[in-house]
Design an enzyme around this catalytic site. Structure first.
Site, PDB file in Angstrom:
ATOM      1  N   ARG A  12      -0.281  -2.434  -6.911  1.00  0.00           N
ATOM      2  CA  ARG A  12      -0.669  -3.441  -5.917  1.00  0.00           C
ATOM      3  C   ARG A  12      -1.676  -4.421  -6.531  1.00  0.00           C
ATOM      4  O   ARG A  12      -1.568  -5.642  -6.348  1.00  0.00           O
ATOM      5  CB  ARG A  12      -1.255  -2.749  -4.690  1.00  0.00           C
ATOM      6  CG  ARG A  12      -1.821  -3.675  -3.601  1.00  0.00           C
ATOM      7  CD  ARG A  12      -2.208  -2.822  -2.394  1.00  0.00           C
ATOM      8  NE  ARG A  12      -3.114  -3.484  -1.484  1.00  0.00           N
ATOM      9  CZ  ARG A  12      -2.724  -4.277  -0.487  1.00  0.00           C
ATOM     10  NH1 ARG A  12      -1.437  -4.525  -0.310  1.00  0.00           N
ATOM     11  NH2 ARG A  12      -3.609  -4.819   0.321  1.00  0.00           N
TER      12      ARG A  12
ATOM     13  N   ARG B  89       0.853  -1.182   0.000  1.00  0.00           N
ATOM     14  CA  ARG B  89       0.000   0.000   0.000  1.00  0.00           C
ATOM     15  C   ARG B  89       0.894   1.239   0.000  1.00  0.00           C
ATOM     16  O   ARG B  89       2.066   1.175   0.385  1.00  0.00           O
ATOM     17  CB  ARG B  89      -0.917   0.020   1.222  1.00  0.00           C
ATOM     18  CG  ARG B  89      -1.877  -1.166   1.335  1.00  0.00           C
ATOM     19  CD  ARG B  89      -2.714  -1.033   2.596  1.00  0.00           C
ATOM     20  NE  ARG B  89      -3.703  -2.093   2.732  1.00  0.00           N
ATOM     21  CZ  ARG B  89      -3.510  -3.213   3.449  1.00  0.00           C
ATOM     22  NH1 ARG B  89      -2.355  -3.388   4.098  1.00  0.00           N
ATOM     23  NH2 ARG B  89      -4.456  -4.129   3.522  1.00  0.00           N
TER      24      ARG B  89
ATOM     25  N   HIS C 286      -4.726  -8.773   3.733  1.00  0.00           N
ATOM     26  CA  HIS C 286      -6.180  -8.692   3.853  1.00  0.00           C
ATOM     27  C   HIS C 286      -6.639  -9.495   5.063  1.00  0.00           C
ATOM     28  O   HIS C 286      -6.263 -10.656   5.219  1.00  0.00           O
ATOM     29  CB  HIS C 286      -6.857  -9.244   2.593  1.00  0.00           C
ATOM     30  CG  HIS C 286      -6.745  -8.345   1.411  1.00  0.00           C
ATOM     31  ND1 HIS C 286      -6.955  -8.772   0.108  1.00  0.00           N
ATOM     32  CD2 HIS C 286      -6.443  -7.019   1.314  1.00  0.00           C
ATOM     33  CE1 HIS C 286      -6.782  -7.763  -0.723  1.00  0.00           C
ATOM     34  NE2 HIS C 286      -6.479  -6.691  -0.014  1.00  0.00           N
TER      35      HIS C 286
ATOM     36  N   LYS D 226      -2.712  -2.043   7.700  1.00  0.00           N
ATOM     37  CA  LYS D 226      -3.938  -1.550   8.319  1.00  0.00           C
ATOM     38  C   LYS D 226      -4.148  -2.207   9.674  1.00  0.00           C
ATOM     39  O   LYS D 226      -3.807  -3.367   9.878  1.00  0.00           O
ATOM     40  CB  LYS D 226      -5.138  -1.832   7.410  1.00  0.00           C
ATOM     41  CG  LYS D 226      -5.206  -0.938   6.176  1.00  0.00           C
ATOM     42  CD  LYS D 226      -6.485  -1.161   5.403  1.00  0.00           C
ATOM     43  CE  LYS D 226      -6.604  -0.215   4.219  1.00  0.00           C
ATOM     44  NZ  LYS D 226      -7.860  -0.424   3.456  1.00  0.00           N
TER      45      LYS D 226
ATOM     46  N   TYR E 151      -9.890 -10.572  -6.943  1.00  0.00           N
ATOM     47  CA  TYR E 151      -8.877 -10.835  -7.959  1.00  0.00           C
ATOM     48  C   TYR E 151      -9.173 -12.115  -8.732  1.00  0.00           C
ATOM     49  O   TYR E 151      -8.628 -12.309  -9.825  1.00  0.00           O
ATOM     50  CB  TYR E 151      -7.492 -10.895  -7.312  1.00  0.00           C
ATOM     51  CG  TYR E 151      -7.103  -9.575  -6.707  1.00  0.00           C
ATOM     52  CD1 TYR E 151      -6.771  -8.487  -7.509  1.00  0.00           C
ATOM     53  CD2 TYR E 151      -7.118  -9.380  -5.331  1.00  0.00           C
ATOM     54  CE1 TYR E 151      -6.447  -7.253  -6.962  1.00  0.00           C
ATOM     55  CE2 TYR E 151      -6.793  -8.162  -4.771  1.00  0.00           C
ATOM     56  CZ  TYR E 151      -6.469  -7.107  -5.581  1.00  0.00           C
ATOM     57  OH  TYR E 151      -6.155  -5.888  -5.043  1.00  0.00           O
TER      58      TYR E 151
ATOM     59  N   HIS F 153      -1.871   1.906  -5.994  1.00  0.00           N
ATOM     60  CA  HIS F 153      -2.820   0.806  -5.854  1.00  0.00           C
ATOM     61  C   HIS F 153      -2.955   0.014  -7.157  1.00  0.00           C
ATOM     62  O   HIS F 153      -3.282  -1.173  -7.123  1.00  0.00           O
ATOM     63  CB  HIS F 153      -4.185   1.323  -5.383  1.00  0.00           C
ATOM     64  CG  HIS F 153      -4.601   0.738  -4.075  1.00  0.00           C
ATOM     65  ND1 HIS F 153      -3.844   0.867  -2.932  1.00  0.00           N
ATOM     66  CD2 HIS F 153      -5.668  -0.023  -3.724  1.00  0.00           C
ATOM     67  CE1 HIS F 153      -4.442   0.234  -1.943  1.00  0.00           C
ATOM     68  NE2 HIS F 153      -5.533  -0.331  -2.392  1.00  0.00           N
TER      69      HIS F 153
END
Length: 307
Positions: A250, A154, A273, A176, A282, A247
């Site tokens: 990414r 990120r 994630h 995150k 994806y 992104h």
């Protein structure tokens, strides 16, 4: 302010009282009042079609109303806004008249279609990353771009990297939720970082950004906004006709890795994630690629196109 509202029809007494409440008690702006009125006019029109006072509509009616809005082509966000206005209206009626249940309380708008992330194919990535790096800044920019694509980082993660976060072929980042994860660095990215560190500006031991991996000419940690701008410039120099951003790299990393390995769990771990449902988007990108391969290569697919 009252003149800004559309004329009140006799059968809309309840909605007229609600609008006055929003205007006089909650003191909402004329623009917001107009939105409420327009949304409730839609519900009142539906109630009139059913020959039912708007106050007497039940949950099944509200569901039928949202279905009607959906069939008319309203966007999910617009339907959600109208439902929100209806919920507020029936909450007002509950306080005013003692309505026992909000008929719009549990009704949900159709889900907004999830947009697939934009990616670059392998050839575009190679074109983007193949530019020679001669100056100090170009070496830094190339190292950042290679690391984005190599490790699926990120923007904030890359900007926060310190030199000590790299241990041989591994990189530890804080993602995150302040969660740390360790991810591999590809050999090309490692070499680009090595080349950058050879020319990285010398920073004093007491400088607050002395540990930052990527810095400006003055030795300050490069900002996320600057990183975005540098990637766009790199793309223009490479002749890539896309708005390349962190992104996108990414997403390209994830899509290409999943396409090659088919290991959804591994991609989830590498991306950081929390839920695999986030990573599953994806698989749709991969399916699109497979569908394109089929259309381009399968004899029957070709025959349909010629027909």
């Amino acid at each position: 302010m009252a003149n800004a509202l559309s004329p009140v029809r006799p059968e809309d007494g309840a909605t007229a009282r609600f609008i006055r409440y929003l205007r006089d008690v909650r003191r909402l702006s004329p623009h917001t009042l107009s939105n409420y009125r327009r949304d409730l006019d839609s519900l009142a029109h539906f109630a009139a079609q059913r020959d039912t006072p708007i106050e007497n509509l039940i949950e099944a009616d509200i569901r039928a109303w949202t279905s009607q809005l959906h069939r008319r082509g309203l966007a999910p966000a617009s339907i959600q806004r109208q439902l929100s206005a209806a919920r507020s209206f029936y909450n007002y009626l509950a306080r005013e008249n003692g309505h026992q249940r909000n008929p719009a309380g549990s009704v949900q708008a159709p889900r907004k279609p999830r947009k697939l992330p934009r990616t670059m194919d392998a050839d575009q990535v190679n074109q983007f990353l193949s530019q020679p790096a001669r100056t100090v800044i170009e070496r830094r920019d190339k190292a950042m771009a290679e690391l984005f694509y190599s490790s699926g980082l990120r923007l904030a993660e890359l900007a926060a990297i310190n030199i000590d976060d790299i241990d041989a072929t591994l990189l530890t980042v804080i993602g995150k939720g302040n969660k740390a994860r360790t991810i591999p660095i590809g050999s090309v990215a490692r070499e680009a970082i090595k080349v950058w560190l050879q020319v990285r500006p010398t920073i004093g031991a007491d400088h607050p950004d002395r540990d930052a991996l990527f810095t400006s000419k003055r030795g300050r940690r490069i900002s996320p906004r600057s990183i975005q701008a540098r990637l766009k410039l790199l793309a223009r120099k490479a002749g890539v006709h896309q708005d390349v951003h962190p992104h996108m790299l990414r997403h390209s990393f994830a899509s290409h890795l999943l396409e090659s390995s088919g290991d959804l769990r591994a991609v989830q771990e590498l991306l950081g994630h929390e839920n695999i449902s986030t990573t599953q988007i994806y698989t749709h990108l991969d399916f699109q690629h497979l569908a394109k391969v089929y259309d381009d290569a399968h004899p029957r697919a070709k025959r349909r196109k010629e027909d």
